[in-house]
Design a protein around this motif. Structure first.
Motif, PDB file in Angstrom:
ATOM      1  N   UNK A   1       0.824  -1.218   0.000  1.00 20.16           N
ATOM      2  CA  UNK A   1       0.000   0.000   0.000  1.00 20.16           C
ATOM      3  C   UNK A   1       0.854   1.262   0.000  1.00 20.16           C
ATOM      4  N   UNK A   2       1.840   1.315   0.871  1.00 28.02           N
ATOM      5  CA  UNK A   2       2.660   2.523   1.015  1.00 28.02           C
ATOM      6  C   UNK A   2       3.451   2.809  -0.260  1.00 28.02           C
ATOM      7  N   UNK A   3       4.019   1.779  -0.857  1.00 29.31           N
ATOM      8  CA  UNK A   3       4.862   1.959  -2.046  1.00 29.31           C
ATOM      9  C   UNK A   3       4.067   1.899  -3.353  1.00 29.31           C
ATOM     10  N   UNK A   4       2.790   1.578  -3.255  1.00 26.82           N
ATOM     11  CA  UNK A   4       1.930   1.436  -4.439  1.00 26.82           C
ATOM     12  C   UNK A   4       2.579   0.472  -5.434  1.00 26.82           C
ATOM     13  N   UNK A   5       2.924  -0.704  -4.957  1.00 26.64           N
ATOM     14  CA  UNK A   5       3.647  -1.674  -5.772  1.00 26.64           C
ATOM     15  C   UNK A   5       2.793  -2.331  -6.850  1.00 26.64           C
ATOM     16  N   UNK A   6       1.505  -2.045  -6.847  1.00 29.37           N
ATOM     17  CA  UNK A   6       0.651  -2.573  -7.903  1.00 29.37           C
ATOM     18  C   UNK A   6       0.163  -1.477  -8.850  1.00 29.37           C
ATOM     19  N   UNK A   7       0.970  -0.434  -8.972  1.00 34.47           N
ATOM     20  CA  UNK A   7       0.675   0.618  -9.941  1.00 34.47           C
ATOM     21  C   UNK A   7       0.610  -0.013 -11.335  1.00 34.47           C
ATOM     22  N   UNK A   8      -0.541   0.026 -11.937  1.00 33.24           N
ATOM     23  CA  UNK A   8      -0.752  -0.682 -13.206  1.00 33.24           C
ATOM     24  C   UNK A   8       0.096  -0.118 -14.333  1.00 33.24           C
ATOM     25  N   UNK A   9       0.040   1.204 -14.514  1.00 34.47           N
ATOM     26  CA  UNK A   9       0.719   1.827 -15.652  1.00 34.47           C
ATOM     27  C   UNK A   9       2.219   1.623 -15.604  1.00 34.47           C
ATOM     28  N   UNK A  10       2.816   1.802 -14.425  1.00 32.74           N
ATOM     29  CA  UNK A  10       4.270   1.772 -14.339  1.00 32.74           C
ATOM     30  C   UNK A  10       4.848   0.390 -14.037  1.00 32.74           C
ATOM     31  N   UNK A  11       4.185  -0.397 -13.216  1.00 37.66           N
ATOM     32  CA  UNK A  11       4.785  -1.639 -12.740  1.00 37.66           C
ATOM     33  C   UNK A  11       4.122  -2.910 -13.274  1.00 37.66           C
ATOM     34  N   UNK A  12       2.817  -3.002 -13.187  1.00 37.08           N
ATOM     35  CA  UNK A  12       2.154  -4.252 -13.539  1.00 37.08           C
ATOM     36  C   UNK A  12       2.314  -4.582 -15.024  1.00 37.08           C
ATOM     37  N   UNK A  13       2.215  -3.580 -15.879  1.00 41.08           N
ATOM     38  CA  UNK A  13       2.377  -3.816 -17.317  1.00 41.08           C
ATOM     39  C   UNK A  13       3.791  -4.310 -17.624  1.00 41.08           C
ATOM     40  N   UNK A  14       4.779  -3.709 -16.951  1.00 41.62           N
ATOM     41  CA  UNK A  14       6.172  -4.141 -17.160  1.00 41.62           C
ATOM     42  C   UNK A  14       6.363  -5.581 -16.699  1.00 41.62           C
ATOM     43  N   UNK A  15       5.752  -5.937 -15.563  1.00 41.27           N
ATOM     44  CA  UNK A  15       5.855  -7.318 -15.072  1.00 41.27           C
ATOM     45  C   UNK A  15       5.208  -8.284 -16.052  1.00 41.27           C
ATOM     46  N   UNK A  16       4.050  -7.907 -16.554  1.00 50.21           N
ATOM     47  CA  UNK A  16       3.330  -8.758 -17.498  1.00 50.21           C
ATOM     48  C   UNK A  16       4.135  -8.978 -18.770  1.00 50.21           C
ATOM     49  N   UNK A  17       4.776  -7.930 -19.257  1.00 48.84           N
ATOM     50  CA  UNK A  17       5.592  -8.030 -20.471  1.00 48.84           C
ATOM     51  C   UNK A  17       6.749  -9.003 -20.271  1.00 48.84           C
ATOM     52  N   UNK A  18       7.434  -8.872 -19.133  1.00 47.18           N
ATOM     53  CA  UNK A  18       8.555  -9.760 -18.841  1.00 47.18           C
ATOM     54  C   UNK A  18       8.096 -11.189 -18.617  1.00 47.18           C
TER      55      UNK A  18
END
Length: 244
Positions: free
Chosen positions: A137-154
């Motif tokens: 929650x604090x770090x917003x580690x599930x930010x879709x635009x910046x993080x989740x899309x990059x994880x999905x691509x990899x």
């Protein structure tokens, strides 16, 4: 997020430097930690990645920031304490901001073992306990635009390569040099999941969780091409994968 090992403090971070810099910060609020040699030492510890999200950092740009785990506003005496400094991207540093990790703890990747508190499911971080939930929650580690899309691509790339390798090994690797070529490709794939790689927690989780990978390992052992190097890679990858 993976467990990191803290190196010894750089030689230039002397007791005198810390004392003078801390006093200067208290008086002027100047960023006394914003020096290249200190940032380089922090980047070396994290394999040139953000300690939180594992995004690649670059000292030459304005992307890398020195993060104070115990916030500098509430704990000014710790602004140059080596154990309190982490390399961070703007996203994670900005989200954490002045959050007080003493009153509301989050994962410290140099102290805690992240995989004990969080896991990955469908490229989203999920909590195993309150420490994990607070961190996400604090770090917003599930930010879709910046993080989740990059994880999905990899993750998609990892799975595609696994499918290709499985098809190859099922064909028998009978041509001249086929086994050597296959081992080189598997070595390259597994290196993408080691701690040095960007988003290694994501890549290692995808690899270890894959039924294709399990079958590839079995077939490599049957062909006697699964050696100590691969076993070492597998051990390291398994130790950082964020499985439930």
């Amino acid at each position: 997020m993976i467990k990191l090992t803290r190196n010894t403090a750089p030689d230039k971070l002397t007791e005198e430097f810390v004392k003078k810099g801390t006093e200067k910060y208290k008086k002027t609020k100047e960023s006394v930690w914003n020096v290249d040699w200190l940032k380089e030492a922090l980047l070396d510890m994290s394999n040139q990645k953000c300690a939180y999200c594992e995004g690649r950092l670059d000292l030459k740009s304005d992307y890398m920031e020195v993060e104070h785990f115990r916030d500098k506003k509430d704990y000014p005496n710790d602004v140059l304490i080596w154990e309190n400094l982490l390399p961070s991207c703007k996203h994670c540093n900005g989200n954490k901001s002045s959050h007080d990790v003493v009153s509301e703890p989050i994962i410290n990747p140099f102290v805690d073992v992240p995989r004990e508190h969080i896991f990955l499911k469908s490229y989203l971080y999920k909590p195993k306990d309150e420490l994990g939930k607070s961190t996400i929650d604090v770090l917003d580690l599930n930010d879709c635009t910046r993080l989740v899309i990059a994880r999905c691509t990899l993750g998609t790339e990892i799975n595609k390569r696994l499918e290709d390798r499985l098809n190859e090994i099922k064909d028998g690797l009978t041509q001249a040099g086929a086994k050597k070529r296959f081992k080189n490709k598997m070595r390259e794939l597994m290196k993408k999941c080691l701690p040095e790689a960007e988003y290694s927690a994501v890549c290692s989780t995808e690899l270890i969780s894959s039924t294709e990978y399990t079958e590839i390992v079995r077939l490599m052992k049957n062909l006697d091409i699964w050696d100590e190097e691969f076993e070492s890679y597998n051990y390291i990858i398994s130790s950082i994968a964020l499985v439930a």
